[in-house]
Write a protein that holds these residues in place. Sequence first.
Motif, PDB file in Angstrom:
ATOM      1  N   LYS A  91       1.147  -1.081  -0.053  1.00 19.46           N
ATOM      2  CA  LYS A  91      -0.057  -0.032   0.238  1.00 19.46           C
ATOM      3  C   LYS A  91       1.275   1.025   0.011  1.00 19.46           C
ATOM      4  CE  LYS A  91      -4.031   2.431   2.162  1.00 19.46           C
ATOM      5  NZ  LYS A  91      -4.708   2.575   3.814  1.00 19.46           N
ATOM      6  N   MET A  92       2.277   0.777   0.709  1.00 20.82           N
ATOM      7  CA  MET A  92       2.689   2.694   0.726  1.00 20.82           C
ATOM      8  C   MET A  92       3.143   2.255  -0.222  1.00 20.82           C
ATOM      9  SD  MET A  92       6.573   3.070   3.800  1.00 20.82           S
ATOM     10  CE  MET A  92       7.550   2.035   2.181  1.00 20.82           C
ATOM     11  N   LEU A  93       3.926   1.408  -1.259  1.00 20.12           N
ATOM     12  CA  LEU A  93       4.382   2.075  -2.774  1.00 20.12           C
ATOM     13  C   LEU A  93       3.169   2.085  -3.495  1.00 20.12           C
ATOM     14  CD1 LEU A  93       7.181  -0.643  -2.491  1.00 20.12           C
ATOM     15  CD2 LEU A  93       7.648   2.130  -1.751  1.00 20.12           C
ATOM     16  N   SER A  94       1.837   1.651  -3.137  1.00 17.28           N
ATOM     17  CA  SER A  94       0.743   1.968  -4.700  1.00 17.28           C
ATOM     18  C   SER A  94       0.949   3.627  -3.944  1.00 17.28           C
ATOM     19  CB  SER A  94      -0.312   1.668  -3.543  1.00 17.28           C
ATOM     20  OG  SER A  94       0.634   0.074  -4.647  1.00 17.28           O
ATOM     21  N   ASN A 199       5.595   7.382  -8.003  1.00 23.15           N
ATOM     22  CA  ASN A 199       6.162   7.760  -7.071  1.00 23.15           C
ATOM     23  C   ASN A 199       7.068   7.650  -6.820  1.00 23.15           C
ATOM     24  OD1 ASN A 199       5.565   4.600  -6.943  1.00 23.15           O
ATOM     25  ND2 ASN A 199       4.220   5.306  -5.292  1.00 23.15           N
ATOM     26  N   GLY A 200       7.951   7.770  -8.205  1.00 27.22           N
ATOM     27  CA  GLY A 200       9.515   6.452  -7.588  1.00 27.22           C
ATOM     28  C   GLY A 200      10.533   6.440  -8.731  1.00 27.22           C
ATOM     29  N   VAL A 201      11.639   5.444  -8.275  1.00 24.36           N
ATOM     30  CA  VAL A 201      12.337   5.180  -9.099  1.00 24.36           C
ATOM     31  C   VAL A 201      12.568   3.329  -8.545  1.00 24.36           C
ATOM     32  CG1 VAL A 201      14.761   5.973  -8.402  1.00 24.36           C
ATOM     33  CG2 VAL A 201      13.875   5.704 -11.121  1.00 24.36           C
ATOM     34  N   VAL A 202      12.897   2.727  -9.907  1.00 25.11           N
ATOM     35  CA  VAL A 202      12.359   1.087  -9.015  1.00 25.11           C
ATOM     36  C   VAL A 202      14.596   0.765  -9.583  1.00 25.11           C
ATOM     37  CG1 VAL A 202      12.447  -1.239  -9.232  1.00 25.11           C
ATOM     38  CG2 VAL A 202      11.127   0.678  -8.819  1.00 25.11           C
TER      39      VAL A 202
END
Length: 212
Positions: A91-94, A199-202
Amino acid sequence: MKTRNIKNLVCIAVVVLALSSCKDQAKKDADKKAMEEKISMEESNMKAEEAKVKEETKKKEMMATSIAAVASNNEELSTLVSALKAADLDKMLSEPGSYTVFAPSNNAFEKLPKKMSIAELGKPDNKELLTQVLQYHVVSGVITSDKLVEAIKGANGKYTFTTVGGKDLTASLNGDKIVLKDEKGNKTEVVLGNVKASNGVVHVINDVLIMK
């Protein structure tokens, strides 16, 4: 006397008509004001509803391209996705935010010893440990490969940064490859960098990072 009475009656009639006219005008003004307020309220409600729908649409679009979604769409990260769900971190990373995730591939999890295997970490009793392990792979803010290389060079070859779990990682270079060293001294390489998300990068790595 008779003329005076007539005049008085006329005056009274004029006054009554004037008062009646004033009352009618006051009623009209009140009705007009009430209608204007009703229209204004309806417009405000409509705008609020439109803003709400727009925000919900924006959130859905963001979630569809979030880090969690990007990982879910990569078959090589299916074990990580399962682990995130088990630790309730998906959820946090969604949701909206700004994160950098060093994502261990499925092969990386297979290298773990049996006591640290995903089968063991995924058990309810080990949820806290699993959460700590996963948080060791997440950093606040967006750190692209270029930024990380620049930071490494600016720190004389070794750049140390802190994860959301409060533990440190050290980055260095091996030729043109970015190498990460965990607190146990183990090293891993970034095999695929700069996978962008809303919401960011992987950055995909080939080992699971372990903290002390």
